[in-house]
Design an enzyme around this catalytic site. Structure first.
Site, PDB file in Angstrom:
ATOM      1  NE  ARG A   1      -3.645  -1.877   2.845  1.00 47.12           N
ATOM      2  CZ  ARG A   1      -3.050  -2.783   3.679  1.00 47.12           C
ATOM      3  NH1 ARG A   1      -2.275  -3.289   4.315  1.00 47.12           N
ATOM      4  NH2 ARG A   1      -4.654  -3.718   3.213  1.00 47.12           N
TER       5      ARG A   1
ATOM      6  CE  LYS B   1      -7.346  -0.975   5.158  1.00 44.83           C
ATOM      7  NZ  LYS B   1      -8.021  -1.612   3.785  1.00 44.83           N
TER       8      LYS B   1
ATOM      9  CG  HIS C   1      -5.687  -0.031  -2.834  1.00 43.42           C
ATOM     10  ND1 HIS C   1      -4.255  -0.424  -1.819  1.00 43.42           N
ATOM     11  CD2 HIS C   1      -6.542  -1.008  -2.332  1.00 43.42           C
ATOM     12  CE1 HIS C   1      -5.064  -0.970  -0.517  1.00 43.42           C
ATOM     13  NE2 HIS C   1      -6.614  -1.400  -1.015  1.00 43.42           N
TER      14      HIS C   1
ATOM     15  NE  ARG D   1      -3.701  -4.819  -0.802  1.00 44.71           N
ATOM     16  CZ  ARG D   1      -2.678  -5.422   0.011  1.00 44.71           C
ATOM     17  NH1 ARG D   1      -1.184  -5.457   0.376  1.00 44.71           N
ATOM     18  NH2 ARG D   1      -2.963  -6.059   0.984  1.00 44.71           N
TER      19      ARG D   1
ATOM     20  CG  HIS E   1      -6.132 -10.228   2.984  1.00 43.86           C
ATOM     21  ND1 HIS E   1      -6.065 -10.442   1.466  1.00 43.86           N
ATOM     22  CD2 HIS E   1      -5.751  -8.444   2.768  1.00 43.86           C
ATOM     23  CE1 HIS E   1      -6.307  -9.487   0.626  1.00 43.86           C
ATOM     24  NE2 HIS E   1      -6.130  -7.672   1.368  1.00 43.86           N
TER      25      HIS E   1
ATOM     26  CE1 TYR F   1      -7.612  -8.259  -5.220  1.00 43.12           C
ATOM     27  CE2 TYR F   1      -7.131  -9.251  -3.098  1.00 43.12           C
ATOM     28  CZ  TYR F   1      -7.085  -7.936  -3.867  1.00 43.12           C
ATOM     29  OH  TYR F   1      -6.959  -6.827  -3.544  1.00 43.12           O
TER      30      TYR F   1
END
Length: 397
Positions: free
Chosen positions: A230, A255, A330, A333, A356, A365
């Protein structure tokens, strides 16, 4: 850079002298705000203010944010989220619970503070108690705020958890969280923007790497495309995160505060060395990647600058349709995750790469990998019923 540090120190010396005049021995947010009120007439940064005022505010806000969260805030606040009234105080207590008990990161707390401020103010202004809440009242609040679909989704989740917490703490006689309706955000949200591997190679290949800025931008693009970092993680990338002996990079994601570890790819390692030897300005900054221009020379980059760098090279590479798609880090990403999936990399591995905590987060995805979706389609069974084969005829009634 050195002059900016000198000015910061001069502002801190001024508040040190002011503390001595006030016979105060400890600094706090309340003390910092009182100082700003006395010197500038407000502790909220005016919309239009001189460089001197902005720097003065910045110096004090740096002390406040570092004391509270252990890091410097991105910008001085122009709005003060004060929690007054019965509901407001409960919202404040909930935020303290999230900070102390749940260990929420500053960015998460700031997000929760925004929605809880709106909700508690709405209730307090209308002199409402929890017993007054209903589905209709909650829906009226969201209608009044006119949040976007994504904001409505985030706000619902936060307010629902707040109301559940209030009930668990026996501050409410009923569990009002049931009045916050679930939404269809996951069904209606847009698919993530992705680029093909060749498009990303074209983007990285368009960098003119002979210049100092080109060496920096090349490193930024590699971190975004090869690791899927990020923007904030790129701007905070520091020397302490690199383990040259073990060829790994380790840090806690900005984040989520989730620790992640990446192999130090040869392409990334060589780009770092090339930038440090032949491109990076002389600076004491702990961040690897810094600004090269003007008064910000040697200062770490901002997230919008990372976005601009990615956009610049998508445009330069002539990537088809880039302007009509998301075109920041992003998007890189998202592209990394999708392209790994196309190579049959297992979802848990992709989740680890992306940092994650749950594979459910990564599963979005799958929706953009059409070949995988086709493989999931079930064959239509043969129709055995004479009703559909035309073998049945109906007489007149």
């Amino acid at each position: 850079m050195g002059s900016y540090y000198a000015r910061l120190i001069s502002y801190w010396e001024k508040i040190r002298a002011w503390l001595a005049e006030q016979n105060l021995t400890e600094f706090s947010e309340e003390v910092g705000n009182k100082y700003l009120d006395e010197i500038y007439g407000t502790h909220l940064l005016p919309l239009k203010s001189s460089v001197e005022i902005r720097e003065g505010f910045r110096a004090i806000r740096m002390l406040i944010s570092y004391q509270k969260y252990g890091e410097f805030e991105f910008r001085s606040p122009g709005v003060e989220y004060t929690f007054d009234g019965t509901i407001g105080k409960l919202a404040f207590n909930y935020l303290e619970f999230c900070r102390l008990e749940l260990g929420n990161a500053k960015k998460t707390l700031d997000n929760k503070r925004l929605y809880l401020y709106d909700f508690s103010k709405y209730m307090d202004d209308a002199a409402m108690a929890f017993t007054d809440l209903s589905i209709e009242i909650i829906e009226e609040f969201f209608k009044y705020k006119n949040y976007s679909l994504a904001s409505r989704h985030n706000g619902s989740r936060i307010i629902r958890h707040f109301l559940q917490h209030v009930y668990d703490e026996k501050k409410s006689g009923k569990d009002c969280s049931v009045y916050v309706l679930k939404d269809n955000y996951r069904k209606n949200r847009k698919l993530p923007t992705t680029y093909e591997e060749q498009e990303i190679r074209d983007m990285i290949g368009s960098v003119e790497r002979a210049s100092a800025i080109g060496k920096r931008d090349y490193l930024v693009l590699l971190l975004a495309a090869e690791y899927g970092w990020r923007a904030k993680d790129i701007t905070r990338f520091s020397f302490s995160q690199i383990d040259w002996d073990k060829n790994v990079i380790r840090f806690d994601q900005h984040k989520t505060d989730v620790p992640v570890e990446f192999p130090l790819l040869s392409s990334v390692g060589n780009a770092i060395i090339d930038y440090l030897k032949h491109g990076r300005p002389r600076t004491d900054a702990c961040e690897v990647i810094v600004s090269h221009l003007g008064s910000n020379r040697g200062v770490s980059l901002s997230s919008p600058t990372i976005h601009s760098i990615v956009t610049k090279y998508l445009r330069r590479a002539g990537v088809k349709g880039w302007s009509k798609k998301k075109h920041g880090p992003h998007a890189m990403r998202h592209s990394l995750a999708t392209n790994l999936l196309k190579k049959n990399v297992a979802l848990p591995i992709i989740s680890t790469v992306m940092g994650h905590q749950r594979t459910e987060t990564t599963s979005v995805y799958i929706s953009v990998d059409y070949d995988k979706l086709k493989a999931c389609a079930l064959p239509m069974p043969p129709l055995r019923s004479s009703l559909y084969s035309g073998e049945v005829s109906y007489g007149k009634i």
